[in-house]
Design an enzyme around this catalytic site. Structure first.
Site, mmCIF file in Angstrom:
data_model
loop_
_atom_site.group_PDB
_atom_site.id
_atom_site.type_symbol
_atom_site.label_atom_id
_atom_site.label_comp_id
_atom_site.label_asym_id
_atom_site.label_seq_id
_atom_site.Cartn_x
_atom_site.Cartn_y
_atom_site.Cartn_z
ATOM 1 N N HIS A 31 70.926 -30.456 23.985
ATOM 2 C CA HIS A 31 70.113 -31.288 24.527
ATOM 3 C C HIS A 31 70.378 -32.775 23.944
ATOM 4 O O HIS A 31 71.032 -32.969 22.988
ATOM 5 C CB HIS A 31 68.441 -30.894 23.956
ATOM 6 C CG HIS A 31 68.268 -29.557 24.722
ATOM 7 N ND1 HIS A 31 67.479 -29.772 25.840
ATOM 8 C CD2 HIS A 31 68.572 -28.421 24.634
ATOM 9 C CE1 HIS A 31 67.251 -28.362 26.133
ATOM 10 N NE2 HIS A 31 67.870 -27.618 25.249
ATOM 11 N N GLU A 44 70.179 -31.237 19.188
ATOM 12 C CA GLU A 44 69.736 -32.663 19.981
ATOM 13 C C GLU A 44 70.865 -33.715 19.255
ATOM 14 O O GLU A 44 70.880 -34.366 18.455
ATOM 15 C CB GLU A 44 68.478 -33.137 19.497
ATOM 16 C CG GLU A 44 67.132 -32.118 19.886
ATOM 17 C CD GLU A 44 66.646 -32.405 21.296
ATOM 18 O OE1 GLU A 44 67.268 -33.363 22.030
ATOM 19 O OE2 GLU A 44 65.737 -31.824 21.699
HETATM 20 ZN ZN LIG Z 1 66.270 -31.357 26.428
#
Ligand SMILES: [Zn+2]
Length: 348
Positions: free
Chosen positions: A249, A312
């Site tokens: 992500h 992330e």
């Molecule tokens: Zn995401």
């Protein structure tokens, strides 16, 4: 970014984690890989590999020396002031793994030492980067270490105890790569309009290619720009044979465009190592702000029964980072970090 993800959550998580973990990052310096044990009395040591060479010493049963080099017939060993050769048939050569763990070198400033082998014990010292400690003893997950200034305990789990070794640990490993979002679910949107779903896909493709080169089997949760439910993603991960699941992500906090950095999430305690190694290696490669590892109850982690983490990889709400993240060069750095982390994890 994930549903419900917001800046407050980051602050909350950060405080929670800071209170929970020690970030002790140490690397171990190899001292010597091999030792010999002498198996006979009055073993001649010569100044070259053959009986024609001069006799320089005599050794006895049980004596231990460091190996300099080994041949089929003769082995060179380290004597006190010089080196010498002994017949290989009269010695036992052993790989001494403990000798690889004699010292640790602190990798980050303010590494915490405690006065006992658990987080219940008080922090007694903050060690600076570069300080070398001798390992005195091992207590389950902790090393007891000492230097001229102090003695204390550091978490062994966070020690890179195979420093410098590249394992072939990715060969035949099955890695499930989950490119976050897809289809109508575009994910976060960057300052300049980048869709998170497109950049997660780019990273997944690059990661797939690199892992394949290293002999890993790669399964993608989505192979094109399409909507895939979170349940389907974890179902793929939960198939027999999966060795690790990585959900990719990118983040966005439009109200705080200065926020940057990389973070790794895990949920189950047994996946903390995986998160730690990947995070550590990504930070090394990508030279990014370290947002650390955090526990988070994401569905792709909760419904996952395999070693699973969610990364992330940066904030597309920061215009400079958004542009950087789109470059192939930077994508390769991120991917290298993930791969190095996986290698460390499998090398444990
Ligand atoms: Zn995401």
């Amino acid at each position: 970014m994930l549903k419900g993800g917001c800046y407050l959550r980051f602050i909350k998580s950060a405080i929670f984690i800071l209170s929970l973990f020690l970030f002790v990052i140490v690397a171990v310096s190899p001292v010597s890989a091999k030792q010999v044990i002498i198996n006979t009395d009055k073993l001649n040591v010569r100044d070259g590999p053959g009986t024609e060479h001069k006799k320089i010493d005599q050794l006895h049963t049980g004596d231990i020396y460091q190996v300099i080099q080994t041949g089929i017939d003769w082995t060179e060993i380290q004597l006190e002031a010089s080196s010498g050769w002994v017949k290989t048939e009269y010695i036992t050569i052993k790989e001494d793994v403990n000798m690889n763990e004699k010292t640790i070198t602190i990798q980050h400033d303010n590494t915490q030492l405690r006065d006992g082998p658990s987080t219940d014990h008080d922090i007694i010292y903050f060690a600076d980067k570069g300080i070398v400690f001798d390992i005195v003893d091992v207590h389950n997950d902790w090393y007891e270490v000492t230097s001229k200034d102090t003695t204390g305990f550091v978490l062994k789990q966070l020690v890179t105890n195979k420093a410098g070794t590249i394992s072939d640990g990715l060969k035949n490993k099955t890695i499930v790569i989950d490119a976050g979002h897809g289809g109508q679910d575009v994910g976060a949107i960057g300052v300049d309009g980048t869709f998170e779903k497109d950049i997660t896909y780019k990273t997944a493709q690059e990661l797939k290619q690199e892992l394949s080169v290293l002999g890993a089997e790669v399964i993608l949760t989505r192979v094109k720009d399409e909507y895939i439910s979170l349940g389907s993603r974890t179902s793929l991960a939960n198939m027999p044979g999966t060795d690790a699941f990585i959900s990719i992500h990118y983040n966005s906090v439009p109200d705080s465009p200065d926020v940057t950095g990389i973070g790794t999430y895990y949920l189950k305690e047994q996946n903390k190592d995986l998160a730690y190694f990947i995070q550590q290696e990504m930070i090394k490669e990508a030279d990014a702000v370290d947002r650390d590892i955090k526990i988070e109850d994401f569905q792709v982690l909760r419904q996952n029964y395999k070693p699973a983490v969610l990364v992330e990889l940066g904030f597309i709400s920061n215009q400079e980072k958004e542009q950087l993240l789109l470059t192939n060069a930077y994508q390769k750095k991120l991917v290298s970090g993930i791969i190095n982390g996986l290698e460390k994890y499998f090398a444990q």
